[in-house]
Write an enzyme that holds these catalytic residues in place. Structure first.
Site, short mmCIF file in Angstrom:
data_model
loop_
_atom_site.label_atom_id
_atom_site.label_comp_id
_atom_site.label_asym_id
_atom_site.label_seq_id
_atom_site.Cartn_x
_atom_site.Cartn_y
_atom_site.Cartn_z
N ASP A 229 37.34 55.23 42.37
CA ASP A 229 36.91 54.75 43.68
C ASP A 229 38.02 54.82 44.72
OD1 ASP A 229 34.71 54.19 42.22
OD2 ASP A 229 34.65 52.04 42.66
N ARG B 79 43.54 37.80 43.97
CA ARG B 79 43.26 38.48 45.25
C ARG B 79 44.22 38.11 46.36
NH1 ARG B 79 41.71 42.02 42.28
NH2 ARG B 79 39.65 41.84 41.36
N ASP C 37 35.11 39.73 45.78
CA ASP C 37 36.47 40.22 46.02
C ASP C 37 36.68 40.67 47.47
OD1 ASP C 37 37.49 39.71 43.48
OD2 ASP C 37 36.60 41.54 42.67
N SER D 11 32.19 46.90 34.72
CA SER D 11 33.20 46.74 35.76
C SER D 11 34.22 45.75 35.22
CB SER D 11 32.56 46.21 37.04
OG SER D 11 33.57 45.75 37.91
N1 ARG Z 1 32.89 37.32 39.05
C1 ARG Z 1 34.30 37.17 38.99
C2 ARG Z 1 34.84 36.67 40.31
O1 ARG Z 1 34.15 36.77 41.28
C3 ARG Z 1 34.99 38.44 38.55
C4 ARG Z 1 35.10 39.52 39.57
C5 ARG Z 1 35.67 40.74 38.98
N2 ARG Z 1 35.97 41.76 39.94
C6 ARG Z 1 35.83 43.06 39.72
N3 ARG Z 1 36.14 43.85 40.70
N4 ARG Z 1 35.37 43.53 38.60
O2 ARG Z 1 35.91 36.17 40.37
#
Ligand code: ARG
Length: 400
Positions: free
Chosen positions: A13, A93, A122, A174
């Site tokens: 990506d 993040r 995210d 993912s």
């Molecule tokens: N659902 C979790 C959160 O919002 C994990 C997110 C994982 N992110 C990813 N880009 N796979 O914190």
């Protein structure tokens, strides 16, 4: 726009994003790869980013900062999201976005870009941090703008533009990995009624295949911060890696949950947070020994709020800072050691001790003692129970 700094992971990506940004904005694209302990070789990213069209790449080791300024405050707070999630992706993040902003300012860029999709948390976390730290920067989120809709689209785009596509077998989930955790979402996990496959997990052994003998581990804390494992002082990164290994071989730290995303929908996530789970439990046990009742109970409520702030991306906010000041104040006596016992996916407390313990055997004992006068309890109960007695009297009179 002349310069854009992109948060770059080296995956498909963000590789095609480099090209897309150049085509769309005719700007120079600088890549920024953050090492938050995802356990991947970051050095090869340099060549990859340049091949994909970046003018240069920053490879930033954020692990120490991630531990000291993000993981440890989170641990002191005792926060979980929705009682289960140890916040592994959410907490990474702000540190990544902070460095992205620093690089953008250093480079004199007008914009920053990231590869988070338009459906997740995210994007919110990255962008709230960017807004808080550098409100003048433009933010570009290609996933919300372009026509690429699927992995096939992305591969086609890469082929068309001569972007090297990673040869690694496509992962059916993912994933997001750092020192603290791995998360798995999407693919077959989208059915919340389907159990994940055994070989999905990378950090933890299947509990059924974990050793038949329990293992003990002793964690030392100083003012709420873990400093040693089995008597050996370790720096933050080494300490977490050590605990990840110990917990991982006993299958400790798996979570399977349905959570409420900030953007509205429910999603199903699987998490592995082996070392973090040990730290969370041990820290809580030490607090049970060293915090007074009212502080402990109030802290529990504050932790729920803190968990929401972290999950929602509200790290750089006055409330988060104020709560950290409160939590720091509560941790002054959270110094001591906790012994845990790990066995086939379970973590149990085996012992705890602290020089600042408020636990007194002479008070708690069932044996005879001379500092607690049992007769005092009668007056205490009479006054504490007075409102109940009045209520009882009223009901009795009213009913008759
Ligand atoms: N659902 C979790 C959160 O919002 C994990 C997110 C994982 N992110 C990813 N880009 N796979 O914190």
């Amino acid at each position: 726009m002349k310069k854009i700094v992109l948060a770059y992971s080296g995956g498909l990506d963000t590789s095609i994003i480099i090209k897309w940004l150049k085509e769309t904005y005719h700007a120079e694209v600088i890549a920024m790869a953050a090492d938050v302990g995802q356990g991947e070789e970051l050095a090869p990213l340099e060549e990859k980013a340049l091949q994909s069209g970046a003018s240069k790449i920053y490879i930033e080791d954020l692990r120490d900062e991630f531990m000291s300024d993000f993981i440890f405050p989170l641990l002191k707070s005792g926060a979980l999201y929705e009682q289960k999630y140890l916040l592994g992706s959410a907490i990474a993040r702000p540190v990544i976005a902070k460095r992205l902003v620093e690089v953008a300012l250093k480079e004199g860029a007008e914009a920053v870009a990231h590869g988070a999709t338009g459906k997740g948390n995210d994007q919110v976390r990255f962008e709230l941090t960017i807004k808080a730290l550098a409100p003048q920067l433009k933010i570009i989120a290609p996933w919300r703008l372009w026509n690429i809709r699927s992995r096939e689209d992305a591969i086609d785009y890469a082929a068309k533009h001569g972007i090297p596509v990673p040869v690694t077998k496509d992962k059916p989930y993912s994933m997001d990995r750092n020192l603290w955790h791995i998360s798995y979402e999407g693919g077959i996990l989208e059915d919340p009624n389907v159990e994940p496959e055994k070989d999905m997990f990378l950090l933890t052994t299947d509990p059924a295949e974990a050793p038949d003998t329990p293992e003990y581990v002793e964690i030392g804390f100083k003012e709420g911060v873990p400093v040693s494992v089995n008597g050996e002082n370790l720096d933050p990164v080494a300490l977490l890696i050590t605990l990840n290994n110990i917990a991982g071989r006993h299958g400790v730290g798996r979570v399977d949950m349905v959570e409420n995303r900030l953007v509205g929908m429910k999603s199903r996530g699987i998490y592995e947070t082996p070392g973090g789970t040990l730290l969370y439990y041990a820290h809580r046990e030490l607090e049970a020994l060293t915090l007074d009742r009212e502080t402990a109970h109030f802290k529990e409520m504050a932790a729920v709020k803190y968990g929401e702030l972290v999950y929602y991306g509200l790290w750089y906010t006055p409330l988060r800072e104020a709560l950290d000041a409160f939590f720091d104040c509560t941790q002054r006596n959270v110094t001591g050691t906790v012994r845990l016992k790990l066995y086939k996916g379970n973590v149990m407390v085996a012992g705890r001790s602290s020089d600042y313990s408020l636990y007194r055997e002479d008070l708690a004992t069932f044996e005879a003692d001379d500092i607690y006068n049992q007769r005092d309890a009668e007056g205490f109960i009479n006054l504490f129970g007075l409102p109940l007695k009045v209520q009882g009297l009223m009901k009795k009179e009213y009913k008759e």
